[in-house]
Design a protein around this motif. Structure first.
Motif, mmCIF file in Angstrom:
data_model
loop_
_atom_site.group_PDB
_atom_site.id
_atom_site.type_symbol
_atom_site.label_atom_id
_atom_site.label_comp_id
_atom_site.label_asym_id
_atom_site.label_seq_id
_atom_site.Cartn_x
_atom_site.Cartn_y
_atom_site.Cartn_z
ATOM 1 N N LEU A 268 0.856 -1.186 0.000
ATOM 2 C CA LEU A 268 0.000 0.000 0.000
ATOM 3 C C LEU A 268 0.888 1.231 0.000
ATOM 4 C CD1 LEU A 268 -2.608 -1.111 2.699
ATOM 5 C CD2 LEU A 268 -2.868 -1.199 0.217
ATOM 6 N N GLN A 269 0.665 2.136 -0.944
ATOM 7 C CA GLN A 269 1.483 3.335 -1.074
ATOM 8 C C GLN A 269 0.574 4.551 -1.234
ATOM 9 O OE1 GLN A 269 4.827 3.321 -0.849
ATOM 10 N NE2 GLN A 269 5.011 1.086 -0.742
ATOM 11 N N LEU A 270 0.578 5.428 -0.230
ATOM 12 C CA LEU A 270 -0.144 6.696 -0.309
ATOM 13 C C LEU A 270 0.892 7.799 -0.459
ATOM 14 C CD1 LEU A 270 -2.794 8.257 -0.167
ATOM 15 C CD2 LEU A 270 -2.574 8.295 2.314
ATOM 16 N N ARG A 271 1.015 8.336 -1.662
ATOM 17 C CA ARG A 271 2.053 9.327 -1.963
ATOM 18 C C ARG A 271 1.420 10.707 -2.148
ATOM 19 N NH1 ARG A 271 6.657 6.667 -2.556
ATOM 20 N NH2 ARG A 271 6.640 4.504 -3.302
ATOM 21 N N SER A 272 2.189 11.708 -1.706
ATOM 22 C CA SER A 272 1.729 13.105 -1.806
ATOM 23 C C SER A 272 0.339 13.232 -1.199
ATOM 24 C CB SER A 272 1.733 13.573 -3.265
ATOM 25 O OG SER A 272 3.031 13.471 -3.813
ATOM 26 N N GLY A 273 0.171 12.620 -0.038
ATOM 27 C CA GLY A 273 -1.118 12.637 0.632
ATOM 28 C C GLY A 273 -1.185 13.712 1.702
ATOM 29 N N ALA A 274 -2.375 13.903 2.232
ATOM 30 C CA ALA A 274 -2.619 14.815 3.348
ATOM 31 C C ALA A 274 -3.025 13.983 4.562
ATOM 32 C CB ALA A 274 -3.719 15.815 2.996
ATOM 33 N N PHE A 275 -2.472 14.323 5.736
ATOM 34 C CA PHE A 275 -2.688 13.542 6.948
ATOM 35 C C PHE A 275 -3.082 14.471 8.091
ATOM 36 C CE2 PHE A 275 0.442 11.484 4.295
ATOM 37 C CZ PHE A 275 0.010 10.167 4.246
ATOM 38 N N ALA A 276 -3.987 13.985 8.921
ATOM 39 C CA ALA A 276 -4.395 14.723 10.114
ATOM 40 C C ALA A 276 -4.449 13.749 11.279
ATOM 41 C CB ALA A 276 -5.755 15.381 9.906
ATOM 42 N N LEU A 277 -3.714 14.059 12.353
ATOM 43 C CA LEU A 277 -3.684 13.238 13.558
ATOM 44 C C LEU A 277 -4.221 14.067 14.710
ATOM 45 C CD1 LEU A 277 -2.701 10.567 14.938
ATOM 46 C CD2 LEU A 277 -0.549 11.762 15.393
ATOM 47 N N ARG A 278 -5.184 13.499 15.437
ATOM 48 C CA ARG A 278 -5.745 14.175 16.595
ATOM 49 C C ARG A 278 -5.576 13.255 17.803
ATOM 50 N NH1 ARG A 278 -5.004 17.415 13.459
ATOM 51 N NH2 ARG A 278 -6.468 18.888 12.475
ATOM 52 N N GLY A 279 -4.658 13.665 18.691
ATOM 53 C CA GLY A 279 -4.342 12.814 19.822
ATOM 54 C C GLY A 279 -4.642 13.480 21.153
ATOM 55 N N ARG A 280 -4.426 12.696 22.212
ATOM 56 C CA ARG A 280 -4.556 13.180 23.572
ATOM 57 C C ARG A 280 -3.376 12.681 24.367
ATOM 58 N NH1 ARG A 280 -10.402 11.321 25.560
ATOM 59 N NH2 ARG A 280 -9.535 9.346 24.839
ATOM 60 N N ASP A 281 -3.135 13.297 25.533
ATOM 61 C CA ASP A 281 -2.044 12.893 26.420
ATOM 62 C C ASP A 281 -0.714 12.947 25.671
ATOM 63 O OD1 ASP A 281 -3.937 12.459 28.449
ATOM 64 O OD2 ASP A 281 -4.309 10.428 27.730
#
Length: 416
Positions: A268-281
């Protein structure tokens, strides 16, 4: 009864007996099986053979069980499919049509092995629009299946498709286990394909649970996109996932979103993608662009910005801790899929810069011990911090150049 009438009746009886004998000969399983497999192979442009015949039934709807099935592209050395057992139920109308009609009741496969590279080679050589999709009124069942990819496998496949027909949406349920370079991930997914055998919309939703040696990551996910079969690619792929990192007593929840073109010819290859991470602690919130790949290993190359400094991380000394400036970062990882290798992080705020090499789960464990007040005050990483000015314990330091060297974290080539 006249002699002519007796001869006519005798001739009719002989013809009926001969026809019955011929039908009996044609419908013997050792002859029926190759005929059925040959019709299917001719329709798909494939060679389909079987080494053995099991049960068969001709009353009502004909049913046939064959064993040792091999499906290959004509002239190819590697089969695209082998299976221990295949069950097929075919109406008489399909037999009479001699392959012009691809309608069956049900197909069952036991322990099939599917070679993705061989399949993609066959698919790429098919003329556009020529692939024929059969109709299976009672659907497909696969047990103990396996897909062989480049450096990865999908094993223990249990597949249920209640109905298959050309130009109609395809729905089904898949249970399997993904394996690659130290990582295993059981999956349980429902899927929907707008047009089987054609380019079109596809959606998956369900649960995946990546596992390492001493951690688990249950993920509830939804993936959608536009399938380009010949290119083995999803255009406009959108992934949404809610996950929880679990290791011992540690529980860290976060959400991940990703969008971009997703290729699956080689992993699986996601290239030139946009990523959003929403974490806690201890897990930060961030937005990034870059690449993410999963195959015989994991590759990650992100550049973006942290939303803020996580409260569970060690507090930043002033004036750095008082600054509200952006926190641009670059993160890179190239290693085993279980995240056991070294990652490289570059982080900056104002004129202060930090470069570090570390193993993710060792740092996560250190953060847990830091909150309890036990363990080393120094993180398990190698790196360098430079800052024009820093205040530590009431003292003001100018031209700070701090180096950390953990012998367990050697330099590598994963730097962003």
């Amino acid at each position: 009864m006249s002699r002519r009438r007796r001869l006519a009746l005798l001739s009719l009886a002989v013809l009926l007996l001969a026809g019955a004998a011929l039908l009996h000969w044609l419908l013997q399983p050792q002859r029926l099986a190759p005929a059925l497999l040959g019709m299917a192979g001719n329709a798909l442009g494939l060679e389909i053979t079987a080494s053995g015949v099991g049960e068969y039934r001709l009353r009502g709807t004909p049913q046939l069980i064959v064993r040792g099935v091999v499906v290959r592209e004509p002239g190819a050395a590697t089969p695209l499919l082998t299976t221990e057992r295949a069950f097929i139920s075919v109406p008489w109308s399909t037999l009479r049509a001699r392959g012009r009609e691809l309608t069956a009741m049900r197909l069952e496969l036991d322990a099939p092995v599917f070679d993705l590279a061989a399949f993609q080679h066959w698919l790429a050589r098919r003329p556009p629009g020529e692939t024929r999709i059969p109709t299976l009124t009672d659907g497909i069942r696969i047990v103990r299946g396996r897909i062989q990819g480049e450096g990865w496998t999908l094993e223990r496949i249990e597949l249920r498709i209640p109905h298959l027909a050309p130009a109609r949406p395809l729905r089904g349920q898949l249970q399997a286990q993904y394996q690659a370079s130290g990582l295993r991930a059981p999956v349980d997914l429902a899927f929907h394909l707008a047009r089987p055998g054609e380019d079109g919309g596809i959606g998956l939703a369900g649960l995946a649970t990546p596992m390492g040696q001493d951690w688990r990551l249950p993920v509830r996910m939804r993936l959608s996109g536009y399938l380009r079969q010949a290119e083995s690619r999803l255009d406009h792929a959108v992934l949404g996932a809610a996950a929880q990192y679990m290791a011992g007593a540690t529980r860290q929840s976060f959400a991940l979103g990703a969008a971009g073109p997703l290729a699956f010819a080689e992993g699986l290859q996601l290239r030139s993608g946009a990523f959003a991470l929403r974490g806690r602690d201890a897990i930060p919130s961030l937005d990034a662009t870059g690449d993410l790949g999963l195959g015989d290993g994991l590759t990650l190359d992100w550049r973006g910005q942290l939303a803020g400094w996580p409260a569970a991380w060690p507090a930043l000394p002033p004036p750095l801790g008082r600054s509200t400036s952006a926190l641009p970062f670059a993160l890179a990882y190239r290693g085993t899929a279980d995240l056991a290798d070294i990652a490289h992080l570059r982080l900056q705020r104002d004129a202060t810069r930090f470069d570090a090499r570390f193993r993710l789960f060792e740092v996560m464990d250190w953060l847990d011990t830091l909150q309890t007040g036990i363990g080393s005050p120094l993180p398990p990483l190698s790196g360098r911090l430079t800052s024009p000015r820093m205040e530590v314990s009431g003292a003001t330091l100018e031209g700070v150049d701090l180096r950390l060297d953990d012998p367990a974290v050697p330099a590598n080539d994963s730097a962003p």
